[in-house]
Enzyme design. Structure first.
Site, short mmCIF file in Angstrom:
data_model
loop_
_atom_site.label_atom_id
_atom_site.label_comp_id
_atom_site.label_asym_id
_atom_site.label_seq_id
_atom_site.Cartn_x
_atom_site.Cartn_y
_atom_site.Cartn_z
N HIS A 176 0.85 -1.20 0.00
CA HIS A 176 0.00 0.00 0.00
C HIS A 176 0.89 1.25 0.00
O HIS A 176 1.93 1.29 0.67
CB HIS A 176 -0.93 0.00 1.21
CG HIS A 176 -1.99 1.05 1.09
ND1 HIS A 176 -1.74 2.37 1.37
CD2 HIS A 176 -3.27 1.00 0.65
CE1 HIS A 176 -2.83 3.09 1.13
NE2 HIS A 176 -3.77 2.26 0.69
N GLU A 186 -3.85 1.79 -7.46
CA GLU A 186 -4.33 2.90 -6.64
C GLU A 186 -3.43 4.12 -6.87
O GLU A 186 -2.36 4.24 -6.24
CB GLU A 186 -4.27 2.54 -5.15
CG GLU A 186 -5.12 1.36 -4.76
CD GLU A 186 -5.42 1.37 -3.27
OE1 GLU A 186 -6.60 1.44 -2.92
OE2 GLU A 186 -4.49 1.35 -2.46
P1 PGA Z 1 -9.63 5.82 -0.19
O1 PGA Z 1 -8.42 4.83 0.12
O2 PGA Z 1 -10.80 4.97 -0.64
O3 PGA Z 1 -9.87 6.54 1.08
O4 PGA Z 1 -9.18 6.73 -1.30
C1 PGA Z 1 -8.15 3.72 -0.72
C2 PGA Z 1 -6.95 2.99 -0.23
O5 PGA Z 1 -6.00 3.62 0.26
O6 PGA Z 1 -6.90 1.75 -0.32
#
Ligand code: PGA
Length: 235
Positions: free
Chosen positions: A88, A157
């Protein structure tokens, strides 16, 4: 279709238990068939009944030993946890986790047959250079990761879309996901400001196999609404 909730540093042990009980009840009542995963904090991990799958947000690539502040395989085995989030962006940036460490985690948990949700994503300055620069950056993050591992799920992401309320555009998601699939990624989630108001259009993109959700998933009612909306998309 996979919908995953990343608690990050939210919820206590007690509120995690309540969240999981209410989402499990909703899944059973509404016949939700979406593969649903929740990643609580380490202190919220436990053995839970129900269809929800519980994963860990992190673990060190070690069975047990001297690694102060971390958990390893032994602590996950206690609760039968076989799902892990690796890479992440918050762990890469705030905790300085290197590609080398992430690859070591991937190899270790692959060897132990875990389902691995491996996150990749570019910072804004790379996205501003365009799609080619973005893809080169993402390809680099996947270096050494065995894309053929059958229990691997990649989560794309973009860092600039995480927690900002502004998701990537459908066009950005589609073009990035298509290119990642062409590189050999099989199961691919999108994450970054996914919420009830945009989940249907994001899940409708052909190359999106599901979503990894932070902020909008922390209240059980909101998460259940998202699961209900995901039910309408055939995948
Ligand atoms: P968010 O976070 O939905 O708050 O943008 C997603 C993540 O970090 O997995």
């Amino acid at each position: 279709m996979i919908i995953a909730s990343n608690f990050k540093t939210n919820h206590t042990r007690a509120s995690t238990k309540a969240f999981i009980a209410s989402v499990n009840a909703y899944i059973a009542k509404e016949d939700i068939e979406t593969q649903t995963i929740v990643f609580p904090t380490a202190t919220g991990l436990d053995s839970f009944d129900g269809l929800l799958e519980i994963g860990t947000q992190n673990a060190y690539p070690i069975t047990s030993g001297s690694c102060t502040g971390e958990i390893g395989l032994e602590q996950l085995d206690e609760f039968g946890i076989k799902t892990i989030l690796i890479g992440h962006s918050e762990r890469r940036t705030l905790l300085g986790e290197s590609d080398l460490l992430l690859k070591a985690k991937f190899d270790f948990f692959k060897a132990h047959n875990f389902k691995i949700v491996f996150c990749i994503g570019e910072p804004l300055e790379i996205r501003e250079q365009g799609l080619d620069a973005t893809l080169a950056y993402l390809k680099n993050q996947l270096e050494g990761i065995d894309l053929a591992y059958e229990k691997l799920i990649i989560a794309y992401e973009p860092i600039w879309a995480i927690g900002t309320g502004v998701s990537a555009t459908n066009e950005q998601i589609a073009s990035t996901h298509e290119a990642l699939k062409a590189m050999g990624v099989y199961t691919l989630l999108y994450g970054g400001s996914v919420k009830a108001s945009n989940i249907e259009e994001i899940l409708s993109i052909a190359s999106v196999d599901g979503a990894l959700i932070g902020t909008a998933s922390w209240e059980s009612d909101a998460f259940c609404e998202i699961l209900n909306l995901s039910k309408r998309i055939e995948k």
